[in-house]
Enzyme design. Structure first.
Site, PDB file in Angstrom:
ATOM      1  N   TYR A 107      11.095   8.682   1.842  1.00 38.19           N
ATOM      2  CA  TYR A 107      11.107   7.627   0.833  1.00 38.19           C
ATOM      3  C   TYR A 107      11.894   7.961  -0.437  1.00 38.19           C
ATOM      4  O   TYR A 107      11.937   7.159  -1.362  1.00 38.19           O
ATOM      5  CB  TYR A 107       9.670   7.258   0.451  1.00 38.19           C
ATOM      6  CG  TYR A 107       8.883   6.708   1.603  1.00 38.19           C
ATOM      7  CD1 TYR A 107       9.092   5.398   2.043  1.00 38.19           C
ATOM      8  CD2 TYR A 107       7.945   7.482   2.280  1.00 38.19           C
ATOM      9  CE1 TYR A 107       8.383   4.884   3.121  1.00 38.19           C
ATOM     10  CE2 TYR A 107       7.240   6.974   3.354  1.00 38.19           C
ATOM     11  CZ  TYR A 107       7.460   5.685   3.773  1.00 38.19           C
ATOM     12  OH  TYR A 107       6.769   5.174   4.841  1.00 38.19           O
ATOM     13  N   ASN A 154       7.512  -5.978  -0.524  1.00 37.68           N
ATOM     14  CA  ASN A 154       7.502  -4.789   0.331  1.00 37.68           C
ATOM     15  C   ASN A 154       6.053  -4.597   0.742  1.00 37.68           C
ATOM     16  O   ASN A 154       5.266  -4.013   0.000  1.00 37.68           O
ATOM     17  CB  ASN A 154       8.025  -3.564  -0.420  1.00 37.68           C
ATOM     18  CG  ASN A 154       8.030  -2.334   0.473  1.00 37.68           C
ATOM     19  OD1 ASN A 154       7.436  -2.338   1.544  1.00 37.68           O
ATOM     20  ND2 ASN A 154       8.709  -1.277   0.025  1.00 37.68           N
ATOM     21  N   ARG A 158       5.243  10.983  -2.325  1.00 40.88           N
ATOM     22  CA  ARG A 158       4.911  10.774  -0.905  1.00 40.88           C
ATOM     23  C   ARG A 158       6.128  10.988  -0.009  1.00 40.88           C
ATOM     24  O   ARG A 158       7.155  10.356  -0.223  1.00 40.88           O
ATOM     25  CB  ARG A 158       4.400   9.333  -0.740  1.00 40.88           C
ATOM     26  CG  ARG A 158       4.252   8.873   0.680  1.00 40.88           C
ATOM     27  CD  ARG A 158       4.090   7.363   0.716  1.00 40.88           C
ATOM     28  NE  ARG A 158       3.960   6.866   2.073  1.00 40.88           N
ATOM     29  CZ  ARG A 158       4.195   5.624   2.455  1.00 40.88           C
ATOM     30  NH1 ARG A 158       4.580   4.730   1.566  1.00 40.88           N
ATOM     31  NH2 ARG A 158       4.064   5.273   3.702  1.00 40.88           N
ATOM     32  N   ALA A 186       2.787  -0.745   5.024  1.00 42.44           N
ATOM     33  CA  ALA A 186       2.218  -0.688   6.370  1.00 42.44           C
ATOM     34  C   ALA A 186       1.638  -2.031   6.806  1.00 42.44           C
ATOM     35  O   ALA A 186       1.548  -2.314   8.007  1.00 42.44           O
ATOM     36  CB  ALA A 186       1.135   0.382   6.437  1.00 42.44           C
ATOM     37  N   GLU A 206      11.616 -10.078   2.527  1.00 48.91           N
ATOM     38  CA  GLU A 206      10.957  -8.843   2.976  1.00 48.91           C
ATOM     39  C   GLU A 206      11.892  -7.662   2.739  1.00 48.91           C
ATOM     40  O   GLU A 206      13.034  -7.675   3.186  1.00 48.91           O
ATOM     41  CB  GLU A 206      10.664  -8.991   4.478  1.00 48.91           C
ATOM     42  CG  GLU A 206      10.067  -7.756   5.122  1.00 48.91           C
ATOM     43  CD  GLU A 206       9.937  -7.913   6.636  1.00 48.91           C
ATOM     44  OE1 GLU A 206      10.308  -8.984   7.186  1.00 48.91           O
ATOM     45  OE2 GLU A 206       9.480  -6.959   7.275  1.00 48.91           O
ATOM     46  N   ARG A 253      12.369   4.739  12.817  1.00 47.32           N
ATOM     47  CA  ARG A 253      11.152   5.549  12.737  1.00 47.32           C
ATOM     48  C   ARG A 253      10.227   5.297  13.946  1.00 47.32           C
ATOM     49  O   ARG A 253      10.720   5.025  15.036  1.00 47.32           O
ATOM     50  CB  ARG A 253      10.446   5.263  11.406  1.00 47.32           C
ATOM     51  CG  ARG A 253      11.361   5.643  10.206  1.00 47.32           C
ATOM     52  CD  ARG A 253      10.769   5.231   8.879  1.00 47.32           C
ATOM     53  NE  ARG A 253       9.529   5.958   8.631  1.00 47.32           N
ATOM     54  CZ  ARG A 253       8.636   5.608   7.710  1.00 47.32           C
ATOM     55  NH1 ARG A 253       8.841   4.538   6.963  1.00 47.32           N
ATOM     56  NH2 ARG A 253       7.546   6.317   7.538  1.00 47.32           N
ATOM     57  N   PRO A 290       0.805  -1.229   0.000  1.00 51.12           N
ATOM     58  CA  PRO A 290       0.000   0.000   0.000  1.00 51.12           C
ATOM     59  C   PRO A 290       0.832   1.270   0.000  1.00 51.12           C
ATOM     60  O   PRO A 290       1.858   1.348   0.674  1.00 51.12           O
ATOM     61  CB  PRO A 290      -0.803  -0.118   1.302  1.00 51.12           C
ATOM     62  CG  PRO A 290      -0.016  -1.038   2.159  1.00 51.12           C
ATOM     63  CD  PRO A 290       0.639  -2.012   1.218  1.00 51.12           C
ATOM     64  N   ASN A 291       0.364   2.235  -0.758  1.00 50.70           N
ATOM     65  CA  ASN A 291       0.922   3.587  -0.852  1.00 50.70           C
ATOM     66  C   ASN A 291       2.226   3.665  -1.637  1.00 50.70           C
ATOM     67  O   ASN A 291       2.722   4.767  -1.870  1.00 50.70           O
ATOM     68  CB  ASN A 291       1.128   4.195   0.562  1.00 50.70           C
ATOM     69  CG  ASN A 291      -0.188   4.335   1.306  1.00 50.70           C
ATOM     70  OD1 ASN A 291      -1.108   4.979   0.820  1.00 50.70           O
ATOM     71  ND2 ASN A 291      -0.306   3.689   2.462  1.00 50.70           N
ATOM     72  N   HIS A 332      12.314  -3.209   2.674  1.00 50.10           N
ATOM     73  CA  HIS A 332      11.808  -1.885   3.012  1.00 50.10           C
ATOM     74  C   HIS A 332      12.755  -0.846   2.452  1.00 50.10           C
ATOM     75  O   HIS A 332      13.969  -1.001   2.527  1.00 50.10           O
ATOM     76  CB  HIS A 332      11.701  -1.713   4.534  1.00 50.10           C
ATOM     77  CG  HIS A 332      10.761  -2.688   5.153  1.00 50.10           C
ATOM     78  ND1 HIS A 332       9.408  -2.568   5.049  1.00 50.10           N
ATOM     79  CD2 HIS A 332      10.989  -3.827   5.858  1.00 50.10           C
ATOM     80  CE1 HIS A 332       8.834  -3.588   5.663  1.00 50.10           C
ATOM     81  NE2 HIS A 332       9.762  -4.374   6.161  1.00 50.10           N
TER      82      HIS A 332
END
Lengths: 149, 149, 149, 149, 149, 149, 149, 149, 149, 149, 149, 149
Positions: K25, K76, K20, K79, K100, K109, K12-13, K102
């Protein structure tokens, strides 16, 4: 009457002072601090010795070595403050009073820096005044020595 | 150059000092402490004012009143240290630096005394040296005044 | 022999008793309770004084004022029971024994009402019997006075 | 009108009273307490029965047996107070009101003694007055009986 | 082929069923449930035995007695569900599969009723269907017996 | 009288049944389960419809669609069981009773599988019996339908 | 000089030893352990008595009975180790020292087995050596008896 | 028909608005806010009264005084929001609906600011819109008054 | 000057409004709310679009679509409020300000409804005023648009 | 057959034994303990070597050096017991079995001393018997060696 | 020998990448990343397919579709990483290894981003290297394919 | 242009690689890994130096020594990852970027291995790929060097 000996122990990463995160720890070096402490010690009429190590074991050895020799210890245990129960036990095991100091206000930083496992066995804690934290600790110990003598 | 004003604020139950739990807090009274602070202030060439209240609201009012007037605040917030977010906000809202002091080593007592909600907005913390905690705080603020001037 | 004095302190919102949440706190007013306490005090041959305040600071002041004067204190600290470490310190600082009372069964309500920060420094706790909680506390203190005399 | 029956239930280790940790629980024996309760019961015109067991199951059985027979129960569940949800359910399942009593101030001891799993289903709690805790409970139940009759 | 034996164990306070908190547990008695189970057992061609105790120790003894004898156990451990690790160990120690049942939907009640310390060693859990919970458990065990045979 | 409709909803990853972690979930496929449910439905004289989705939103839509149409819902929400408050709210919002089923004994696996956010709004929960969990749920709903009619 | 008496108390489910989860608890039976303990007792010149119960209340009764009679207690409280505050209070209430033993290494198993509520009132803890745990405990108590005599 | 009275209560440190942490709280003063509220009140045809205090006790007194007099209360309890159960009890004890407002988005700041102990007894909460938070609260209360009339 | 567009997004289960738990959510339908919003939008001179979905992914898509198009977003994320970090990230990723609204006072319900994972990235939160929550949000956004223009 | 070698490792601050907190750790020195161990080793026919270090790294090095050489290790890791995952990993990485010993009853002291991060990878734990803890450990290892040979 | 297929799934996103929060990012778009991956895939001689969705259900569907078809998956999950147990179960249910990735250093964070519910069922995790995280993952999978072939 | 230097630091117990828990860590030795890294370094045209220590203090010293000398650091801090705030502070204090690597998938093991106190100050984390974790880290650093040059 004998002169008193105050032992200063600087913990991990303090050797980098001045170049390490200057916005947090300021631009003074460890030598600057030891120099300022030496000046104040002369003023107060006490002897002073300074020591730095990045090793938990060496800090424990140094604390042990203070036992029959020093009249007070100023300890900035750095990051070990937050988890070294072994240093805590060393403080509890020796005779001279130990004052815990921190350059930065540890309470205004990450949560894990708010926990001091050594505080319950130190006589007191001074934090947040930069190198002045050490000077205040020296005065506190010198006062206490005078009261005891 | 103007003389500097340091404001001392004693929180709840400190008016009982000397009769309250003497094994924890010692036998000095609050007047003894204010007297000793006064002597040191004269020595350091700063003005001093002292205040005590058991009321959270009055302590906040007093902190506000320091804003344009005092050059530093020494605050022993007593039990409010551990939960008064309102006092914390007052400290954050005013201009002069605030030093948090404690007579006893709060870290060696009950767990709830190890949490200070005001520490993150104070410049530093001094605890465990009895009345000397206040004297060290006064020296720290006097030094800071000198550096700023 | 002197008559004994028992001091009753009612905390925040108890002045609304009778109109406030009657399903939880009943329909008796604070005057009704003070009246019933007065009757029992006469029966037991002790003097009684009653006080109510919504202010944490005033409750602390009142506790201090009991120190050399009252032989026992009955304290319903209301909501302050659950967080006022300042009131806790005041109880620990004074001489007369303090009995903690609650009208409602605080253990059968919200979770946060199950924690009493003052309980560890009170001699005992009575809760859940409505105004009878106060009367039992008065009897307990009167008995204790008799045993001491 | 019938006389009322109050049932007293003493939980685990209370049979050792007088010899067990006398600094915590005092030097009175369980028979002393039952005797004092008997005296007060006669004064108040109520019948009394006393029972002690170290077994959780037997305490539950006893509570069940009170259901159609007793007008009130005084329960010192001892250590079961802190974890016996089975006793809690038994209290909730029976008709007569149950008053929770403790000899010592459970709130001034270990943390785990501050939790009572039975408190939410009892009418009230009395703790910290030694054997007087039981006597106050008996008075509270006698008063309640009178109000109901 | 032999007939199978299913053993039913009812835990604390279930003997009060029908009179205990009927809004939570319904108006059926334990005999009603045992009767319904007996009817279904006959239909399914299995033998059935029923047992109730308020004592943790007796429930453990009963579970042990099932070990070489029963082909499955239906256990409503009542409040012991939430803390009796001893019953958990008994279930893990015996051979026949144990099905955990509850009359009420334990997940819709107090938080502490949502934890079952015995669930990890039972084959499955059925809750919320009133007496039907037991009947479904009996069917599940009868099915499993049939598959094994 | 009308025939009753029971709606079966299978949540995420259940479409992989038979090939997914067979040691945990067995070798039956979702079609096998739906087939067995169909057989039992015919036996019990109720209508049945089956649905699977990996999407939380589609499961909510399906639950909504049951509202005026189905007489009961059998829901295996899979992993959504442990965090989908949105599905919980959908269950609470619709009229037919929902039975929560799980193939495996979720209590004997990872800690996070022991929490069901939907359990408090379902009528009951059946877990650990493999595909039999579904069959028992169908029987439970059929019994409830019969009682209501 | 009198011979010393050591009392051994085995808690819940230990009667199943040898058949219960042999991969965790080994294949020795309780009789094997009692026999080995008896042999060592004779060697050490102390008397020995052994007891097993699944009931918390009976274990408390047994501990009480040791009070004026035994010179030391070896207690394997089994699952009660983890929650029986009542057994803890019984240990604290009696005179002879109690040694806590466990067959398995409780620290290498489920999290809830790492908590011992009785450990703080026992003189020491021995775990993980199988039946040897008991033998070491007997030696420790025999040594302590010799030192006291 | 009578005009309605809305009472506005500003909590601790809000008197410093405009000079206190302007990056968090903006540059408007409390008088600016009261002025804007007054203008909107006239527009909506309701009466308005404004009050500020740093004292928890005075805020409770003020809430009590609203009970038979005001038709709604707008409360920005400031830091007391996060721990004053006494203010919470005062809100629950009075009749007029109370709307909780915050200037800043309390959820985007320190963790302890995300907990509101008063929220469960207020009718609603508005936060994050600066002084507009108050204006929206006034509109909400005016609407509710109109609906009730 | 261009007219402003405000986008309204209703999350899961809000399509059932009016029939779903009317004691919690009232009897208004979603169409009623959209109608009232439309009326107020015309009054305020802004354009409005309304959208509802039960799917987390569709809500994220909708938020994305607002990025270059809408001047403000009113979001009632329903149950997703409490766990959808994906929606939180979508809010943080887009340009228009998002106002979080809730019909009910989420703080007066279950504990898990007190946590909003989206609040820290919204400009503000309005909860507890029923459909008025939406209207206040629209006013807040219209005011903010006016200030920006 | 070869003689067996048992390696004893004493952790931080144990070099101070005899002078360090004698009320907790007794008056024996480390040499006394090593001497007693040597005597018992001769009796049991095993070889023994002793080592002490305050350094976590040196303890890890020593554990590594035991791998192909010693038949068992007795480790009193002192304060490192409670946080040194590095020592834990060293124990898990080497071949000989490691027995964890403590002089004091760590379970009767501060909470943080109740957690042993090394316990899950040791064969067993002996604590609370003073220097006897070491002797029992030596016997346990000698027994195990005999069983293996 | 067949060419290998690696499937890339963006959660998502990630479609907003480049616009964004560029400080977190970076300014690369998703197409840039897919392009770079394509280039490296050609270099390594593997086939590549890329997919993005904001919907948890679609990501699960996509993972399922990889089962018999892809030789490795780069995921990825955005969230969903932090709470989607449904995606976790999908990963565990399929055959190809999942890596996985990121873009940002999730550990530097917010606290909630430090928990990955999918990590325990992935083969490995790469985070913090921006788009290079993906490239490293592709190399890792290509290496693993080569080793298996 | 100068050649770049990458410094590799292996933490506690990694010297045992190949013989230590091969099911977790594989059968490669540390020399194998250093060899593979050397080969890749030559390929990438960067210089490489490797170091291993079991001592926290030596690892800190080594990190310090990298400060003005190395262009990147690959750190496998082993167990220190989970608690050494001192190493964390050293990483934050030096200039070259540090990449955190782990051989095993730390997220699929014990809970305490899921916490990395050093992750927030490293540039990124690579775990779970065996010795390939190191190779990927070297590529990542080489890429970053190239971008900076």
């Amino acid at each position: 009457m004998d002169r008193r000996l105050i032992s200063v122990i600087h913990g991990p990463n303090l050797n980098l002072l001045g170049e390490r995160e200057p916005d947090v720890y300021g631009s003074e070096t460890l030598d600057d601090i030891d120099g300022a402490l030496g000046g104040l010690a002369r003023e107060l009429g006490v002897d002073l010795e300074c020591f730095q190590s990045n090793s938990e074991g060496e800090i424990i050895d140094r604390l042990h070595s203070c036992s029959g020799r020093a009249d007070g210890v100023i300890l900035n245990a750095g990051a070990y403050t937050h988890y070294s129960i072994a240093i805590r036990d060393a403080i509890a095991a020796i005779r001279p009073p130990v004052v815990e100091v921190h350059l930065s206000n540890v309470h205004a930083r990450e949560d894990f820096r708010r926990v001091s496992v050594i505080a319950p066995v130190c006589v007191g804690q001074i934090s947040g005044f930069g190198s002045t934290s050490y000077l205040l600790a020296l005065e506190a110990l010198a006062r206490a020595c005078k009261e005891r003598s």
